[in-house]
Design an enzyme around this catalytic site. Structure first.
Site, PDB file in Angstrom:
ATOM      1  CG  ASN A  10      -1.969   1.283   1.761  1.00 60.71           C
ATOM      2  OD1 ASN A  10      -1.539   2.058   1.102  1.00 60.71           O
ATOM      3  ND2 ASN A  10      -2.356   1.356   2.442  1.00 60.71           N
ATOM      4  CD1 TRP A  11       3.090   1.382  -3.241  1.00 55.87           C
ATOM      5  CD2 TRP A  11       3.731   1.955  -4.564  1.00 55.87           C
ATOM      6  NE1 TRP A  11       4.374   0.538  -3.819  1.00 55.87           N
ATOM      7  CE2 TRP A  11       4.451   1.138  -4.904  1.00 55.87           C
ATOM      8  CE3 TRP A  11       2.895   2.957  -5.514  1.00 55.87           C
ATOM      9  CZ2 TRP A  11       4.820   0.618  -6.150  1.00 55.87           C
ATOM     10  CZ3 TRP A  11       3.492   3.145  -7.083  1.00 55.87           C
ATOM     11  CH2 TRP A  11       4.254   1.418  -7.559  1.00 55.87           C
ATOM     12  CE  LYS A  12       0.246   3.340   4.769  1.00 54.10           C
ATOM     13  NZ  LYS A  12       0.189   3.315   6.429  1.00 54.10           N
ATOM     14  CG  HIS A  97      -5.699   1.721   5.635  1.00 56.45           C
ATOM     15  ND1 HIS A  97      -5.248   2.947   6.434  1.00 56.45           N
ATOM     16  CD2 HIS A  97      -4.659   0.740   5.284  1.00 56.45           C
ATOM     17  CE1 HIS A  97      -4.368   2.588   6.930  1.00 56.45           C
ATOM     18  NE2 HIS A  97      -3.900   1.106   6.254  1.00 56.45           N
ATOM     19  CD  GLU A  99      -3.336   5.517   6.608  1.00 57.24           C
ATOM     20  OE1 GLU A  99      -2.857   4.884   6.077  1.00 57.24           O
ATOM     21  OE2 GLU A  99      -1.551   5.292   7.879  1.00 57.24           O
ATOM     22  CD  GLU A 164      -3.304  -2.973   7.285  1.00 59.12           C
ATOM     23  OE1 GLU A 164      -2.165  -3.176   7.320  1.00 59.12           O
ATOM     24  OE2 GLU A 164      -4.185  -1.855   7.376  1.00 59.12           O
ATOM     25  N   GLY A 170       2.595   2.032  10.604  1.00 55.49           N
ATOM     26  CA  GLY A 170       3.880   3.116  10.591  1.00 55.49           C
ATOM     27  C   GLY A 170       4.530   3.382  11.780  1.00 55.49           C
ATOM     28  CB  SER A 202       5.874  -2.318  11.509  1.00 53.47           C
ATOM     29  OG  SER A 202       5.323  -0.683  11.949  1.00 53.47           O
ATOM     30  N   GLY A 223       3.058  -1.653   4.421  1.00 52.29           N
ATOM     31  CA  GLY A 223       2.611   0.248   4.407  1.00 52.29           C
ATOM     32  C   GLY A 223       4.739   0.450   3.600  1.00 52.29           C
ATOM     33  N   GLY A 224       4.889   1.123   4.082  1.00 57.92           N
ATOM     34  CA  GLY A 224       6.433   1.689   4.132  1.00 57.92           C
ATOM     35  C   GLY A 224       7.603   0.936   3.376  1.00 57.92           C
TER      36      GLY A 224
END
Ligand code: PEP
Length: 239
Positions: A10-12, A97, A99, A164, A170, A202, A223-224
């Site tokens: 997930n590149w956000k 998600h 966020e 998650e 993150g 993470s 993500g990251g």
């Protein structure tokens, strides 16, 4: 049951148009012949889906969106419908998600989006997860169970479930293998044997092997560590 692992990035809101080259970079690092046993999925910002569709198809990398609107069309400024996601070339969409839930999205909204996605032939990745306070209160399993029951639309059988924990996203903190195992066992009871259950929060090359080797973990939502193809490939190699 042995399930085909799904490694989902997930590149956000990261990247620019030069990133449409990343599937080709990934393919160089880890050619399709080395990943016949798993699925790689990239969920870039919506704007990059159409320009990435051809190279993802050529490299056998799956393409997804990070969200979609619950309505088919209408006066929803700035939004993207499931039909648009599909016609741009994606086959998956992340819904619920944390966020986005943080902005007020409810379980019912998530279920409506998942249904809208399924109607367009997209595979929804339905996200759930507890806050740190909920975990400290010992309520993580009951809260996640309730989220799943309300976020998975009635009658939907073809979907991916992503667990998650919000406090692990993150932050560099990950749930312990025992916590993941316990939660995924609870989730398996609810979703049944045929749904892939991803862990997210993470995940990185250093912890991927342990997490992906945990019972009832059928892949990861990343993500990251999905922004650099080297780390995404290192995680995929651990699957
Ligand atoms: C995510 O946002 O879905 C996620 C898991 O992020 P990270 O890997 O950066 O914790």
């Amino acid at each position: 049951m042995i399930m085909r692992p799904l490694i989902a990035g997930n590149w956000k809101m990261h990247g620019d148009m030069s990133w449409i080259e990343k599937p080709a970079q990934f393919d160089t690092l880890m050619p399709a012949t080395e990943r016949g046993h798993l699925d790689i999925l990239i969920c870039p910002p919506a704007l990059f889906i159409a320009p990435m569709a051809a190279s993802c198809f050529e490299t056998n990398i799956l393409l997804g969106a990070q969200n979609c609107h619950r309505a088919e069309s209408g006066a929803h400024t700035g939004e993207v419908s499931a039909g648009m996601v599909k016609s741009a070339g994606a086959d998956f969409v992340i819904v619920g998600h944390s966020e986005i839930r943080a902005g007020g999205e409810t379980d019912e909204d998530v279920a409506t989006k998942a249904m809208a996605a399924a109607k367009q032939g997209l595979m929804p990745i339905i996200c759930v997860g507890e806050s740190l306070d909920t975990r400290k209160d010992g309520q993580a399993e009951s809260v996640v169970s309730a989220q799943i029951k309300a976020s998975v639309p009635e009658g939907l059988t073809d979907y991916v479930l992503a667990y998650e924990p919000i406090w692990a996203i993150g932050t560099g903190m990950t749930a312990t293998a025992d916590d993941i195992k316990a939660m995924h066992a609870v989730i398996r009871e609810i979703v049944g044997p045929n749904v892939r259950i991803l862990y997210g929060g993470s995940v990185k090359p250093a912890n991927a092997k342990e997490i992906l080797g945990t019972e009832n973990v059928n892949g990861a939502l990343i993500g990251g560590a999905s922004l650099e193809m080297e780390s995404l490939a290192a995680i995929a190699r651990a699957a």
